[in-house]
Structures are given as C-alpha cells and as structure tokens.
Scaffold this active site. Structure first.
Site, short mmCIF file in Angstrom:
data_model
loop_
_atom_site.label_atom_id
_atom_site.label_comp_id
_atom_site.label_asym_id
_atom_site.label_seq_id
_atom_site.Cartn_x
_atom_site.Cartn_y
_atom_site.Cartn_z
N LYS A 44 25.67 6.72 14.33
CA LYS A 44 27.02 6.92 15.32
C LYS A 44 26.74 6.02 16.50
O LYS A 44 25.60 5.62 16.50
CB LYS A 44 27.11 8.28 15.65
CG LYS A 44 25.92 9.27 16.42
CD LYS A 44 25.12 8.43 17.41
CE LYS A 44 25.58 8.32 18.69
NZ LYS A 44 24.76 7.87 19.96
N TYR B 181 29.59 12.52 21.35
CA TYR B 181 29.18 13.94 21.11
C TYR B 181 30.23 14.88 21.53
O TYR B 181 30.37 15.85 20.88
CB TYR B 181 27.97 14.41 21.54
CG TYR B 181 26.56 13.45 20.89
CD1 TYR B 181 25.97 14.08 19.83
CD2 TYR B 181 25.94 12.24 21.52
CE1 TYR B 181 25.07 13.65 18.98
CE2 TYR B 181 24.99 11.76 20.69
CZ TYR B 181 24.46 12.29 19.69
OH TYR B 181 23.45 11.75 18.89
#
Ligand code: NDP
Length: 368
Positions: A134, A219
């Site tokens: 990510k 996140y």
C-alpha cells in the site's frame, strides 16, 4: 527420603509407561501441513521487505524463494540469510525473465509507491501473481491500469492490507456485522507519526506521490470502510502545514478529512507526519462502541468495546497475512475483508477525492 524415592520411582514408572498411554485426553500436536505452498519472491529489499521476510519464516503455507533488487550486496546477504538460490535472484533490468522460472508463484512488490504501477504491470506480463504494498499506486488511474494488466495476464493482484487479517480488528467487524453496535453513526481514525530524515523517499513527491496521506492516512481511509462496512459517498478535507521546507509542494504534512457514508454514518479522520502517538480507531453506534488503540501498528493491537476488553491473541501480522494470501492465491479462499486490486482502487479514489477537496475547499462527491 522415602517419599523422595517413591516420587522418583513414580516418575520412572510413568516415563516407562508413557509410550503405551492412549493419546486421547492429551493435547495432540496439529497434523503437519502437507498442502500447497506459495513460493514468493520479494522485490525491493528495504525495511518492510525485511519485516515480511522475517515473518515468513514462521509461515506454513508461504515460503520466500526469490528476490528482485537493485543492490547486489543485499542480494548476497539475503541469499545467505534465507537460503535463496542464485537462479531465483533478479534485478530491475532482468526480472521479466521470471516468466521462465517455474519455482516462483508470486512477486511481492515492496518498493517506493511511484514504482508500484510499472513493476506490477511487468510482473503480470511475466505471468506471475502480484502482491503490492500500500498504497497500490499514486492515483486511481494508475490503479485501474494495474488491475486491467493483471486481468489481461490472468494473474491475481493482492495488496498488503495486513490489518484485514488481524484478530481484534476481525472481532470488531464480526460484532458490527452481528448488529452488536446497532446502527453505526460515527468513526474516528487518527493515524500519524513524526517523520524523521528529510531526504527519504517518503518526503519526495516523485517517489511517494504525496505525503502522510499516501503512507499513513490511507489506514484511516481503509479502516473507516472496514469498520463501518460501507464505502463513502462524499469527502471534505483541510490541510495544514507547519514546515513548508520539510514538506514541499505536493507533500502533505497534516490533512483532516471527513467522509460521509450512504447509511448516514460520518467519519472524522486525521493523517499526519508531524505528531506521534496517533494510532486510534473509534466506532460508535446506537447500541455500543469499539475502540482500537493502537489500531494499525505492528501490534499488539489493543481494544475494547461496550462489552469489555478485546482478548483475541496477538499475531505477527505479516505471517498471518502471507499464510492467508497463500490460501487466496492457491486455494481460492475468500477473506472477510477483500485484499484485491479493486479493494485498493477504492482507497485510491478516496485519496484522489481528498486531494481534490483540499485544493478546491469543496465537498467532493464520490462513487467508489
Ligand atoms: P524502504 O526505503 O525501506 O525500501 C524500499 C526499497 O525499494 C529499497 O530498499 C530498494 O531496495 C528499493 N528501491 C528501488 N528503487 C528505489 C528508489 N528509487 N528509492 C528507494 N528505494 C528504491 O521503504 P519501505 O520498505 O519502508 O517501504 C516500501 C513500501 O512498503 C512502500 O510502498 C510503503 O508504503 C510500504 N510499507 C508498508 C507497510 C505496511 O505495514 N503494510 C509498512 C512499511 C512500508 P533494493 O536496494 O533491494 O532495490
């Protein structure tokens, strides 16, 4: 003395009789795993790659078998540490040849964000599955190109969303699905740390694609979706910058953002490279709440709900992730929360919208 002798005699007797005792009633060791094993090559031997490689030593379904690196000394070091054969070592110029290597199933891309798109597309063209770190790419357009390339090559694309396999996180998701919180109305996601070395790639727009949002704010975005269980339909966002020298044009230091969800819930989130001790999720519903703090660090994750402390055991995130991803890639297992390219594309669309909202100061409508 006598009692000691008796005791020793009893021990000796039980030791002799042990092999003849029936196994029932004893804790039986799990049967050794003899299913398929995912053979993994890691690309970009930096800090996170080391963490993943070390964690994989405890995997049962996944095994590190290869490396792709621009640094020959690291390749040599990894060969020694992980027993990687020379025939499974590549660099950035020659890794397309991985196509001919029958001993590698998947390449795990752990390079700086801006390199993900091209590297994933090249791995797909070489006919291997890809796990990408990510953020999957710098923006939604790149993400779509990666998904298309993997579809065309008939390989799977997964993204390293390790929290999707974390036991306390999964318990909160289970409780929400079970209706324990009632109608969910509010999520708060606070994600940040104070970043050090100003010369690192994370503070270079060309390599990072942005700042804290790309690295840590993601996140809160991803978390808002799996905690609430919906995808947002609008976003508003505000940026603050205290150090324009360290955080240059296009590198965000701190962004507060708000997300609106179709069921009426709102999320209020903070993404920053300028504050420590920010790793907290809070979910509130009509009947209860959940709090995770820390919520996305390497753990142990801690948390509580209106029903009490969360007591699920700590796991090494990357070990569980890689075993679970082996199940997905080799056995078609379906995770509770998706970890595929489409899942990551949603986060990229939201990031695009957040940057647009910062720029325009306006509420941005979203279809993810
Ligand atoms: P590092 O800088 O520690 O490592 C990146 C590696 O990529 C380098 O060591 C290098 O390996 C390779 N590389 C290739 N080209 C470049 C370049 N131009 N500049 C710098 N490195 C290059 O980064 P991290 O390991 O911290 O992060 C890598 C990726 O993993 C990022 O996308 C990040 O967001 C993600 N990440 C995910 C985490 C998670 O919890 N899921 C945690 C931390 C990071 P070599 O010398 O072998 O070529």
């Amino acid at each position: 003395m006598n009692s000691r002798r008796d005791f020793l005699q009893k021990i000796a007797a039980s030791a002799i009789t042990l092999p003849f005792m029936p196994l029932s009633g004893w804790a039986q060791a799990p049967a050794p795993y003899d299913g398929p094993v995912l053979r993994v090559a890691i690309m970009g031997l930096g800090s996170y790659a080391n963490r993943v490689a070390n964690a994989m030593q405890s995997c049962t379904k996944a095994k590190l078998v290869g490396v792709i690196s621009g640094t020959p000394s690291k390749v040599q070091d990894w060969q020694g540490r992980f027993g990687i054969p020379a025939k499974n070592c590549y660099n950035y110029d020659n890794f397309d040849r991985i196509k001919e290597n029958q001993d590698i199933d998947v390449v795990y891309v752990t390079t700086p964000n801006a390199l993900h798109r091209d590297q994933v597309i090249r791995v797909a063209a070489a006919g291997k599955h890809v796990i990408c770190e990510k953020p999957m790419a710098l923006n939604a357009k790149e993400g779509e190109e990666m998904i298309a390339a993997c579809k065309k090559a008939k390989v799977q694309l997964l993204v390293g969303y390790r929290m999707h396999f974390e036991p306390k996180t999964l318990e909160v998701i289970r409780m929400r699905q079970n209706g324990d919180f009632g109608k969910v109305l509010f999520f708060q996601g606070q994600c940040g740390f104070k970043i050090g070395d100003p010369t690192q790639w994370r503070l270079n727009k060309q390599l990072a694609g942005g700042g804290a949002m790309m690295d840590i704010g993601i996140y809160a975005i991803n978390g808002s979706r799996y905690m609430i269980g919906e995808d947002p339909i609008w976003v508003t966002a505000q940026e603050t910058k205290t150090d324009p020298v360290k955080f240059k044009e296009g590198v965000d230091e701190t962004i507060q953002f708000q997300l609106g969800f179709p069921g009426g819930a709102v999320a209020s989130c903070l993404s920053t490279y300028n504050m420590n001790n920010l790793d907290r999720f809070f979910l509130n519903g009509e009947k209860g709440f959940a709090e995770l703090q820390p919520s996305t660090g390497y753990g142990p994750i801690k948390g509580r709900t209106h029903q009490g402390e969360l007591t699920q055991p700590h796991t090494t995130h990357q070990t569980v992730q890689m075993d679970e991803m082996a199940g997905i890639l080799l056995e078609g297992k379906r995770p509770v929360v998706a970890v595929d390219g489409e899942e990551a594309l949603k986060d990229l669309k939201i990031i695009d919208a957040i940057y647009q909202a910062v720029k325009t100061g306006k509420k941005v409508a979203l279809t993810v």
